[in-house]
Design an enzyme around this catalytic site. Sequence first.
Site, PDB file in Angstrom:
ATOM      1  N   ASN A 188       0.640  -1.394   0.079  1.00 25.05           N
ATOM      2  CA  ASN A 188      -0.020   0.199  -0.011  1.00 25.05           C
ATOM      3  C   ASN A 188       0.865   1.294   0.009  1.00 25.05           C
ATOM      4  O   ASN A 188       1.857   1.372   0.442  1.00 25.05           O
ATOM      5  CB  ASN A 188      -0.972   0.012   1.205  1.00 25.05           C
ATOM      6  N   SER A 226      -3.948  -6.339   7.768  1.00 21.95           N
ATOM      7  CA  SER A 226      -4.407  -7.277   6.750  1.00 21.95           C
ATOM      8  C   SER A 226      -5.117  -8.368   6.915  1.00 21.95           C
ATOM      9  O   SER A 226      -5.907  -8.839   6.046  1.00 21.95           O
ATOM     10  CB  SER A 226      -3.160  -7.516   5.926  1.00 21.95           C
ATOM     11  N   CYS A 248       5.692   5.598   8.851  1.00 25.60           N
ATOM     12  CA  CYS A 248       5.088   5.330   7.428  1.00 25.60           C
ATOM     13  C   CYS A 248       6.024   5.293   6.332  1.00 25.60           C
ATOM     14  O   CYS A 248       6.793   6.110   6.490  1.00 25.60           O
ATOM     15  CB  CYS A 248       4.195   6.345   7.154  1.00 25.60           C
ATOM     16  N   GLY A 253       1.593  -9.290   9.862  1.00 25.78           N
ATOM     17  CA  GLY A 253       1.186 -10.627   9.269  1.00 25.78           C
ATOM     18  C   GLY A 253       0.584 -11.502  10.265  1.00 25.78           C
ATOM     19  O   GLY A 253       0.712 -12.716  10.246  1.00 25.78           O
TER      20      GLY A 253
END
Length: 302
Positions: free
Chosen positions: A67, A265, A129, A243
């Site tokens: 992303n 995610s 970020c 993850g």
Amino acid sequence: MLKTVICGIEFKNPVFLASGIMGETGSALKRIAKGGSGAVTTKSIGKEPNHGHRNPTIVEVDGGFLNAMGLPNPGIDEYVKELQKFREDLNKMNVRIIGSVYGKDEEEFVEVSKKMEKYVDIIELNISCPHAKGYGATIGQNPELSYSVCKAVKKSVKIPVFAKLTPNVTDILEISNAVVDAGIDGLVAINTVRGMAIDIRAKKPILGNKFGGLSGKAIKPIGIKIVWDLYENFDVPIIGVGGIVSGEDAIEYMMAGASAVQIGSGVYYRGYDIFKKVCDEIIKFLKEENLELKDIIGIAHE
Ligand code: RRO
């Protein structure tokens, strides 16, 4: 069985929503809360509204998602209106709120954190970020800037302040030393791993921003190693993220040293109620092993 206390705050379970997913509106946070999370983390919020990067901003790749959203958010003044509307509902569901904050310098971090403070239980400083020039990892890859931002926010708010770290550094301990020295109450590890994907027919990078951050199953071993290193070196609570899709993944992070975990995610892989599913899987494991939650935090170091 999964009740957890971190920095004096009680959570009904240690399985939280990570920043960046379903965190832009109060109704989305409520949807996640209904899925069983112990806490929800807001999208990273800045001083002014921001549209983010050009589309496409997210693409599925092997083992996860890449992303480059580019910090889209309505700005703190609009966002607190959302929190005002939904905070009571989340409270009734016994779900805590972590407010993710970004800024370009200490003044912006302090201003947004002070406005956020009244509506959340913990402030999470996004100094990580990977694709927002001047923000995020620009700060979190520099120990001096990380120190001054964390120190300034710590001086300005009364609630616990956590720093979310980037894995995109040579020496994670250099950065974490700086933020712990600044008096941070806890660490969140990890943000996404810098990466890129190319459309071979178009012969161009897929993301509008060209490169972005990788999340999802592929980055779990990177997160586990960093949480391991943080647990070995510091005495502050760690929230593990990167993850996590199953109870087994969450347990692995806890055995490395995480007191709680965040899922991002994973919501795409297993749906909104992934939080309840992961909690059930942790409980099943603890019963099978005749252990309590507190027993497994950092157990792999013994
Ligand atoms: O908005 C984003 O593009 C973004 C953020 Br703020 C972040 O911290 N990590 C990430 O992968 N994307």
